[in-house]
Design an enzyme around this catalytic site. Structure first.
Site, PDB file in Angstrom:
ATOM      1  N   CYS A  13       0.815  -1.220   0.000  1.00  0.00           N
ATOM      2  CA  CYS A  13       0.000   0.000   0.000  1.00  0.00           C
ATOM      3  C   CYS A  13       0.845   1.265   0.000  1.00  0.00           C
ATOM      4  O   CYS A  13       0.303   2.371  -0.135  1.00  0.00           O
ATOM      5  CB  CYS A  13      -0.926  -0.001   1.206  1.00  0.00           C
ATOM      6  SG  CYS A  13      -1.977  -1.462   1.309  1.00  0.00           S
ATOM      7  N   LYS A  62     -10.300   5.721   4.877  1.00  0.00           N
ATOM      8  CA  LYS A  62     -11.551   5.210   5.427  1.00  0.00           C
ATOM      9  C   LYS A  62     -12.764   5.613   4.592  1.00  0.00           C
ATOM     10  O   LYS A  62     -13.659   4.798   4.348  1.00  0.00           O
ATOM     11  CB  LYS A  62     -11.706   5.725   6.871  1.00  0.00           C
ATOM     12  CG  LYS A  62     -13.037   5.412   7.524  1.00  0.00           C
ATOM     13  CD  LYS A  62     -13.217   3.922   7.729  1.00  0.00           C
ATOM     14  CE  LYS A  62     -14.657   3.541   7.917  1.00  0.00           C
ATOM     15  NZ  LYS A  62     -15.440   3.564   6.682  1.00  0.00           N
ATOM     16  N   ILE A  73     -12.937  -1.281  -0.667  1.00  0.00           N
ATOM     17  CA  ILE A  73     -12.226  -1.713  -1.877  1.00  0.00           C
ATOM     18  C   ILE A  73     -12.428  -0.614  -2.923  1.00  0.00           C
ATOM     19  O   ILE A  73     -13.561  -0.238  -3.217  1.00  0.00           O
ATOM     20  CB  ILE A  73     -12.769  -3.055  -2.379  1.00  0.00           C
ATOM     21  CG1 ILE A  73     -12.510  -4.150  -1.334  1.00  0.00           C
ATOM     22  CG2 ILE A  73     -12.149  -3.435  -3.712  1.00  0.00           C
ATOM     23  CD1 ILE A  73     -13.210  -5.465  -1.633  1.00  0.00           C
ATOM     24  N   HIS A  83      -9.319   3.714  -0.868  1.00  0.00           N
ATOM     25  CA  HIS A  83      -7.936   3.238  -0.806  1.00  0.00           C
ATOM     26  C   HIS A  83      -7.607   2.359  -2.010  1.00  0.00           C
ATOM     27  O   HIS A  83      -7.535   1.131  -1.898  1.00  0.00           O
ATOM     28  CB  HIS A  83      -7.726   2.479   0.505  1.00  0.00           C
ATOM     29  CG  HIS A  83      -6.351   1.962   0.713  1.00  0.00           C
ATOM     30  ND1 HIS A  83      -5.214   2.568   0.215  1.00  0.00           N
ATOM     31  CD2 HIS A  83      -5.909   0.858   1.406  1.00  0.00           C
ATOM     32  CE1 HIS A  83      -4.150   1.876   0.563  1.00  0.00           C
ATOM     33  NE2 HIS A  83      -4.541   0.837   1.279  1.00  0.00           N
TER      34      HIS A  83
END
Length: 388
Positions: free
Chosen positions: A84, A330, A210, A334
């Site tokens: 990430c 959040k 997702i 992401h």
């Protein structure tokens, strides 16, 4: 050492875009950044690009040349993979290239496409960022891994699910005016506490979604910006990177993230600032507990003190240190390979005054971005400053 300035930024709308290809997503963000910078295509010398799971999601390796072409550029292009933190690492390498005189004009960004896969397949794909031999084979997933970190934190320092719920509420509220955010839905503490358990103690609203999306930034040397009269008021003042063991069981701490601490210390020293000089932060809140760990690693709070920051109103848009005014991972979303430079895009706009939430920080001059890979086995921190 050359000064590094941000000449242009671009984002796609974050969300579910299963009908679009990865190169199409990156092209949108890259062309937006290029358009804002106003630099001719012949001037670009390198492309630095972050992506985590393109081979799994699209069967596409060797993505550097693919995305460079999509961005309308003909120059060397390199893809970086650090889970990430892929785009954050790409950004750091691009900064070092410009600083060292290797290039005056660089495009850097990232992309991830995941919603063309099912939830279970995405979960399995993301799990390859953990230790395959000692974690993945035992069934570890990232919700489970961060649940272990949350349990360790509660055991060592205290705190509870309500503290985490306040983080989710804050970040959903921050995402409301952000046109690029995946979620435009406010939630309450009760909503968060009553949502389904994903991995005890973490619930659905403790987890990021997702996401498909892309981000891009045009970096130029200070000399190039001045010579060409570019409007580039934000500079990259500091850069740092840290690392830790990949597997949680091999670490000294579960309730702290030393890799991020090292990255922050390096970035602060590079920028000649301290944590007290930071006005606003975008941190890697893939789970709500991750925001807590980030706040402490960045030096804003001592270990054990960050858990109640949102509940106390200290990190809200009206607090002393607004955190994740974009909505964070959040609520903004992401797309893992794009997140590092997406944070830079958001921070640049916040500091320039053209972000939807810039009115929360009218006098801000120093911002920090914190991007993490895996269970923070990799971490990258950058300090951005307003020039004038």
């Amino acid at each position: 050492m050359n000064d590094v300035r941000i000449a242009g930024v671009g984002l796609t709308k974050f969300g579910s875009h299963p009908e679009r290809t990865g190169r199409d997503l990156f092209a949108e963000a890259a062309l937006a950044a290029r358009d804002e910078a106003g630099i001719s295509r012949e001037e670009y010398e390198e492309v630095h690009y972050g992506n985590f799971m393109g081979e799994l999601a699209e069967g596409q390796g060797h993505q550097g040349p693919v995305v460079a072409e999509a961005a309308g550029l003909e120059c060397p292009a390199t893809r970086y993979e650090s889970a990430c933190a892929s785009a954050g690492v790409a950004f750091r390498q691009a900064v070092q290239t410009v600083r060292g005189g290797g290039a005056d004009v660089v495009l850097v960004g990232g992309m991830e496409r995941m919603n063309n896969l099912g939830t279970s397949e995405v979960t399995r794909s993301l799990a390859i960022a953990a230790d395959e031999l000692f974690e993945v084979r035992a069934g570890v997933t990232f919700p489970g891994a961060y649940a272990l970190m949350a349990r360790a934190y509660f055991s060592e320092f205290g705190g509870d699910n309500e503290d985490l719920a306040h983080i989710a509420v804050k970040n959903h509220a921050n995402a409301m005016p952000n046109e690029y955010a995946q979620f435009h839905r406010e939630i309450t503490v009760e909503d968060a506490l009553e949502s389904p358990v994903v991995a005890d103690p973490l619930t659905l609203y403790d987890a990021c979604p997702i996401t498909d999306g892309a981000s891009a930034v045009v970096l130029v040397s200070g000399d190039y910006a001045d010579e060409h009269g570019l409007d580039a008021p934000v500079r990259v003042a500091g850069s740092g990177q840290g690392g830790d063991k990949a597997a949680l069981q091999d670490r000294e701490y579960l309730a702290q993230t030393p890799a991020a601490t090292k990255a922050a210390e390096m970035a602060y020293a590079d920028a000649d600032i301290t944590a007290a000089d930071v006005d606003v932060a975008e941190v890697h809140d893939c789970f709500t507990i991750a925001e807590v760990l980030a706040l402490e690693s960045l030096g804003f709070y001592e270990p054990g003190e960050g858990i109640g920051a949102a509940a106390r109103g200290e990190t809200t848009r009206d607090g002393d240190l607004p955190v994740n005014l974009s909505g964070g991972l959040k609520a903004k979303g992401h797309p893992v390979g794009a997140t590092g430079t997406a944070q830079v895009v958001e921070m640049t706009k916040l500091l320039r005054g053209d972000h939807a939430n810039s009115d929360a920080i009218p006098d801000a001059r120093v911002g920090v971005t914190h991007n993490a890979g895996g269970t923070v086995a990799s971490a990258v921190v950058h300090v951005l400053e307003v020039m004038h």
